[in-house]
Design an enzyme around this catalytic site. Structure first.
Site, short mmCIF file in Angstrom:
data_model
loop_
_atom_site.label_atom_id
_atom_site.label_comp_id
_atom_site.label_asym_id
_atom_site.label_seq_id
_atom_site.Cartn_x
_atom_site.Cartn_y
_atom_site.Cartn_z
N PRO A 10 8.68 21.32 -29.13
CA PRO A 10 9.52 21.43 -30.32
C PRO A 10 8.89 20.89 -31.60
O PRO A 10 8.24 19.85 -31.58
CB PRO A 10 10.78 20.62 -29.96
CG PRO A 10 10.40 19.78 -28.80
CD PRO A 10 9.32 20.54 -28.07
N ASN A 11 9.12 21.65 -32.64
CA ASN A 11 8.74 21.31 -34.02
C ASN A 11 7.25 21.45 -34.31
O ASN A 11 6.84 21.31 -35.46
CB ASN A 11 9.24 19.91 -34.40
CG ASN A 11 10.76 19.83 -34.34
OD1 ASN A 11 11.42 20.67 -34.91
ND2 ASN A 11 11.29 18.85 -33.63
N ARG A 18 4.45 20.04 -43.11
CA ARG A 18 5.12 18.80 -43.49
C ARG A 18 4.45 17.63 -42.79
O ARG A 18 3.71 17.84 -41.83
CB ARG A 18 6.59 18.84 -43.05
CG ARG A 18 7.39 19.70 -43.99
CD ARG A 18 8.81 19.84 -43.53
NE ARG A 18 9.11 21.27 -43.56
CZ ARG A 18 10.04 21.87 -42.87
NH1 ARG A 18 10.79 21.18 -42.05
NH2 ARG A 18 10.24 23.15 -42.98
N TYR A 23 0.41 14.14 -39.11
CA TYR A 23 -0.11 15.21 -38.25
C TYR A 23 -1.24 16.03 -38.90
O TYR A 23 -1.74 16.96 -38.28
CB TYR A 23 1.04 16.15 -37.84
CG TYR A 23 2.13 15.43 -37.07
CD1 TYR A 23 1.86 14.85 -35.83
CD2 TYR A 23 3.42 15.30 -37.59
CE1 TYR A 23 2.85 14.19 -35.12
CE2 TYR A 23 4.41 14.64 -36.88
CZ TYR A 23 4.12 14.08 -35.66
OH TYR A 23 5.10 13.41 -34.96
N ASN A 79 1.21 19.84 -25.25
CA ASN A 79 1.80 18.88 -26.19
C ASN A 79 3.31 19.12 -26.15
O ASN A 79 3.82 20.03 -26.81
CB ASN A 79 1.26 19.06 -27.60
CG ASN A 79 1.80 17.98 -28.54
OD1 ASN A 79 2.77 17.29 -28.20
ND2 ASN A 79 1.20 17.85 -29.71
N ALA A 82 8.53 15.90 -28.81
CA ALA A 82 9.47 14.81 -28.51
C ALA A 82 10.02 14.88 -27.08
O ALA A 82 10.51 13.87 -26.56
CB ALA A 82 10.61 14.82 -29.51
N GLU A 103 -2.10 16.34 -20.85
CA GLU A 103 -1.13 16.03 -21.91
C GLU A 103 -1.89 15.71 -23.19
O GLU A 103 -2.90 14.98 -23.15
CB GLU A 103 -0.30 14.82 -21.46
CG GLU A 103 0.75 14.37 -22.44
CD GLU A 103 1.50 13.12 -21.94
OE1 GLU A 103 1.33 12.74 -20.76
OE2 GLU A 103 2.22 12.53 -22.76
N HIS A 105 -1.54 14.65 -27.42
CA HIS A 105 -0.77 14.26 -28.60
C HIS A 105 -1.70 14.12 -29.80
O HIS A 105 -2.75 13.47 -29.69
CB HIS A 105 -0.03 12.95 -28.37
CG HIS A 105 0.97 13.06 -27.26
ND1 HIS A 105 2.15 13.73 -27.42
CD2 HIS A 105 0.92 12.65 -25.97
CE1 HIS A 105 2.80 13.72 -26.26
NE2 HIS A 105 2.08 13.07 -25.37
N ARG A 112 2.87 3.92 -32.86
CA ARG A 112 4.09 4.34 -33.57
C ARG A 112 5.32 3.65 -32.96
O ARG A 112 5.20 2.63 -32.30
CB ARG A 112 4.16 5.88 -33.54
CG ARG A 112 2.93 6.53 -34.20
CD ARG A 112 3.01 8.03 -34.19
NE ARG A 112 4.14 8.50 -35.01
CZ ARG A 112 4.61 9.75 -34.97
NH1 ARG A 112 4.02 10.65 -34.19
NH2 ARG A 112 5.63 10.09 -35.72
#
Ligand code: CA2
Length: 155
Positions: A10-11, A18, A23, A79, A82, A103, A105, A112
């Site tokens: 997601p996203n 943005r 990112y 990835n 969330a 995995e 990221h 974070r």
């Protein structure tokens, strides 16, 4: 030619549009091009997917698990966005489908918020790449290809 699945949760479709301070400014289309090049260097094709829906991601894990068993795919760079920190269902899907997963990221999740420090995916991943920006996708493809070659060598 066997493939490598590059799966985004997601996203991640917003990448490059943005939050560049977290990112970067590379778009998901740029990442796709980088992954196609990286896959090609290993004699693989890249199959690139993104969804904002957990069930769709699970369906792809099942589909590519079956294709990995058939020797058509070496596994996935994933990835989960969330869902990394929330999804028992994705954990179970990877385990159930026996899909080899690295995995990945973009950000260093351990630098974070505390809620990003736990991953439901890591215990069922073959490897993890964290905090290298979008270059991490290329490193993850290299790593998955190396693990696949190692597996072939020892079997
Ligand atoms: O660092 C990563 O790759 C993450 O998987 C990205 C997820 C985040 O929830 C994870 O904790 C770490 C968020 C992806 C959303 O990406 C955006 C990109 C641009 C603008 C807004 C969101």
């Amino acid at each position: 030619m066997p493939s490598v699945l590059v799966l985004n949760g997601p996203n991640l479709n917003l990448l490059g549009t943005r939050k560049p301070e977290v990112y970067g400014s590379t778009t998901l289309a740029d990442v796709e091009a980088m992954c196609r090049d990286a896959a090609g260097r290993h004699g693989l094709t890249a199959e690139f997917r993104q969804s904002n829906h957990e069930g769709q991601l699970i369906d792809w894990v099942h589909e590519f698990g079956a294709r990995a068993k058939a020797g058509e795919c070496i596994g996935a760079v994933f990835n989960p966005g969330a869902y990394t920190h929330t999804s028992v269902a994705l954990h179970d899907a990877i385990e159930g489908a026996e899909l080899p997963v690295v995995e990945c990221h973009i950000s260093n999740v351990h630098k974070r918020e505390a809620f990003r420090h736990h991953s439901f995916i890591s215990p069922v991943a073959r490897g993890i790449v964290v905090g290298f920006g979008v270059r991490g996708y290329v490193l993850a493809i290299d790593g998955l290809a190396a693990l696949h070659e190692e597996g072939r060598a020892s079997s």
